[in-house]
Every structure is written in C-alpha cells, then in structure tokens.
Write a protein that holds these residues in place. Structure first.
Motif, PDB file in Angstrom:
ATOM      1  N   LEU A 195       4.212   1.418 -10.582  1.00 58.26           N
ATOM      2  CA  LEU A 195       3.171   2.324 -10.104  1.00 58.26           C
ATOM      3  C   LEU A 195       3.773   3.520  -9.368  1.00 58.26           C
ATOM      4  O   LEU A 195       3.250   4.639  -9.443  1.00 58.26           O
ATOM      5  CB  LEU A 195       2.213   1.565  -9.183  1.00 58.26           C
ATOM      6  N   ALA A 196       4.890   3.299  -8.659  1.00 61.07           N
ATOM      7  CA  ALA A 196       5.525   4.412  -7.941  1.00 61.07           C
ATOM      8  C   ALA A 196       6.153   5.410  -8.906  1.00 61.07           C
ATOM      9  O   ALA A 196       6.106   6.627  -8.688  1.00 61.07           O
ATOM     10  CB  ALA A 196       6.581   3.873  -6.979  1.00 61.07           C
TER      11      ALA A 196
ATOM     12  N   ILE B  13      -2.585   4.577  -6.236  1.00 59.94           N
ATOM     13  CA  ILE B  13      -2.110   4.034  -4.960  1.00 59.94           C
ATOM     14  C   ILE B  13      -3.098   3.007  -4.411  1.00 59.94           C
ATOM     15  O   ILE B  13      -2.707   1.930  -3.927  1.00 59.94           O
ATOM     16  CB  ILE B  13      -1.885   5.179  -3.959  1.00 59.94           C
ATOM     17  N   LEU B  14      -4.394   3.328  -4.486  1.00 59.88           N
ATOM     18  CA  LEU B  14      -5.405   2.373  -4.023  1.00 59.88           C
ATOM     19  C   LEU B  14      -5.386   1.097  -4.858  1.00 59.88           C
ATOM     20  O   LEU B  14      -5.541  -0.018  -4.327  1.00 59.88           O
ATOM     21  CB  LEU B  14      -6.795   3.028  -4.085  1.00 59.88           C
ATOM     22  N   PHE B  15      -5.154   1.271  -6.170  1.00 61.14           N
ATOM     23  CA  PHE B  15      -5.070   0.096  -7.044  1.00 61.14           C
ATOM     24  C   PHE B  15      -3.881  -0.777  -6.661  1.00 61.14           C
ATOM     25  O   PHE B  15      -3.976  -2.010  -6.655  1.00 61.14           O
ATOM     26  CB  PHE B  15      -4.959   0.552  -8.496  1.00 61.14           C
ATOM     27  N   TYR B  16      -2.767  -0.140  -6.327  1.00 67.91           N
ATOM     28  CA  TYR B  16      -1.592  -0.930  -5.947  1.00 67.91           C
ATOM     29  C   TYR B  16      -1.836  -1.667  -4.631  1.00 67.91           C
ATOM     30  O   TYR B  16      -1.419  -2.817  -4.473  1.00 67.91           O
ATOM     31  CB  TYR B  16      -0.359  -0.034  -5.806  1.00 67.91           C
ATOM     32  N   ILE B  17      -2.522  -1.005  -3.699  1.00 69.14           N
ATOM     33  CA  ILE B  17      -2.809  -1.683  -2.432  1.00 69.14           C
ATOM     34  C   ILE B  17      -3.648  -2.935  -2.677  1.00 69.14           C
ATOM     35  O   ILE B  17      -3.383  -4.018  -2.130  1.00 69.14           O
ATOM     36  CB  ILE B  17      -3.522  -0.718  -1.466  1.00 69.14           C
ATOM     37  N   GLY B  18      -4.664  -2.785  -3.529  1.00 71.79           N
ATOM     38  CA  GLY B  18      -5.479  -3.946  -3.855  1.00 71.79           C
ATOM     39  C   GLY B  18      -4.685  -5.012  -4.579  1.00 71.79           C
ATOM     40  O   GLY B  18      -4.847  -6.220  -4.327  1.00 71.79           O
ATOM     41  N   LEU B  19      -3.795  -4.580  -5.498  1.00 69.95           N
ATOM     42  CA  LEU B  19      -2.972  -5.543  -6.227  1.00 69.95           C
ATOM     43  C   LEU B  19      -2.016  -6.274  -5.295  1.00 69.95           C
ATOM     44  O   LEU B  19      -1.824  -7.500  -5.415  1.00 69.95           O
ATOM     45  CB  LEU B  19      -2.190  -4.818  -7.323  1.00 69.95           C
TER      46      LEU B  19
END
Length: 251
Positions: free
Chosen positions: A206-207, A229-235
């Motif tokens: 993702l980065a 970024i929001l998706f990664y935080i949730g993941l």
C-alpha cells in the motif's frame, strides 16, 4: 720514491675526452729535453748549418709519432666496435617491425572507433527518448523540480528497517503464541512470522502503490491515496484483532 709513485704512466693530460692532448711536461721529464739541449748547445750541437734532425729531435718526433699511431689504432678499434654494434642493431628490420605494428594498430583503432560509434548511436537514441519522456512527464504533471533519484544507501536502509520490524514483531508475537501452540516456541514463531508477513507485506504494498498518490497534483488521485491509507489503517486493526483473537482461542 714519492715522485715515481705519483708519476703517470702515459704522456697525456688528465681529461675525460677519448683523445687527450699530449703533456709536454711529461715528455720533457721522460726525455730530459732541457738538460740534453743545454749540454748539446754548449758543444754547438747540432751546428747551425745542419739540415737534418739530431738525436734529441728524432726522439721527440718518434715519441709524438708513437702516440699518434696509438691514437689511430684506438680510433680504428672504436670504429670497428661501433660498426659491429650498428650492424647488430639492424635498424632496417626494427623500422619494418615498427611500420607493421603501426599499420596494425591503426587498423585496430579504426575498428574500435567504428564499434564505439555504433554503441554511442544506440545510447544517444536511448538518451534522446529518455529526455523526451522526462520533458513530457514534467509538462503533463506541471513539475519544475528535478527528478529525485533514490540512492543505494537509502534503499538498503529501508530494507534493513523492514527486516528489523519483521523480526521484532515476529519475536514478540511468537512469545505469546508459543504458550498455546503444540510445537512450543518454534510453532509460535512460525505463526507469528505468518502474521508479520501479512501485516508488513500489506503495509509495504500500500505504501509503494497507493499511499504515495497523496502527493499527486490531481485531486482525484490524492483522494485515492487518502482512501488507501484509511484502508490500510482498517486492515492493520483487523489483522491485529484477528491475531489477538487467535491467541486468545489458542491459549
């Protein structure tokens, strides 16, 4: 005795030249010209009417002629030695080899130049294409700054940091998962490594492909980057909750 030891064994003046000048003082000392001249002068010898040379004069002439012949022999010997050395050098053969080598070197150089020109032509075309693409990219995205190229040291540092985080997370989670694992600490490390690989791998992907979009000049692309970024935080939260639940169930 001292004078005899210091006396030279030749009739020349000390010099660094090959053919030295005669030393009149040495010849005078050997032939005793002055004393013999006085003695013969007292008895009026030779008479004034004499046309031939007397014994003293003959001795002087013979001494000079002997030195002349010796110098002539020295000259002939050195000329013969020089001629032999010149013949041994064989300049004509050496010059022929030089000409042959020169011709071969010129031919090889021209061949290398032709090959180099072909390579440079291809590299020049690639450079022109890269410059055109660079100019098009800057114009398309409205960029003024120069391209930012990542150096090898920075790339190695990033990889080292990722490896360090992977090992730390694996060790910490493996210690907790080992309590409820049948294989003990080794099994806990394997399970923790799997969770760490998923967590850090997803963050890395993702980065690289999504999070960097937030610096794009297009607002839509920036929005996609923010959503990523929001998706990664949730993941990440989901992965850690799943890990905690798995640890609770297995423990």
């Amino acid at each position: 005795m001292r004078d005899s030891l210091r006396e030279s064994n030749h009739d020349f003046r000390a010099s660094t030249q090959l053919f030295n000048s005669l030393d009149p003082a040495k010849i005078d000392g050997d032939l005793d010209v002055i004393n013999r001249g006085k003695q013969r002068g007292e008895v009026n010898q030779p008479p004034k009417t004499a046309k031939n040379l007397d014994d003293v004069e003959h001795a002087i002439v013979e001494r000079v002629e002997d030195e002349k012949k010796a110098a002539h022999h020295t000259l002939e010997d050195n000329l013969q030695l020089l001629g032999g050395r010149l013949a041994g050098l064989d300049f004509e053969e050496q010059f022929g080899l030089i000409r042959q080598t020169n011709a071969a070197s010129v031919s090889d150089f021209k061949a290398s130049v032709a090959v180099g020109l072909d390579e440079l032509h291809g590299l020049r075309r690639a450079l022109n294409d890269a410059e055109k693409e660079h100019a098009w990219f800057k114009e398309k995205h409205g960029l003024v700054r120069a391209a930012r190229v990542q150096h090898g040291a920075a790339h190695i540092f990033r990889l080292s940091l990722l490896l360090f985080l992977f090992l730390v997370e694996t060790a910490m989670n493996g210690n907790f998962l080992a309590k409820g694992n049948e294989q003990g600490f080794f099994g806990g490390i394997l399970e923790a490594a799997a969770f760490s690989f998923i967590n850090i791998g997803a963050a890395l992907l993702l980065a690289v492909f999504c999070a960097r979009l937030v610096t794009h000049r297009s607002f839509f692309v920036k929005f996609v980057g923010i959503i990523s970024i929001l998706f990664y935080i949730g993941l990440a939260i989901s992965i850690n909750l799943a890990l905690a639940h798995y640890r609770e169930v297995s423990g």
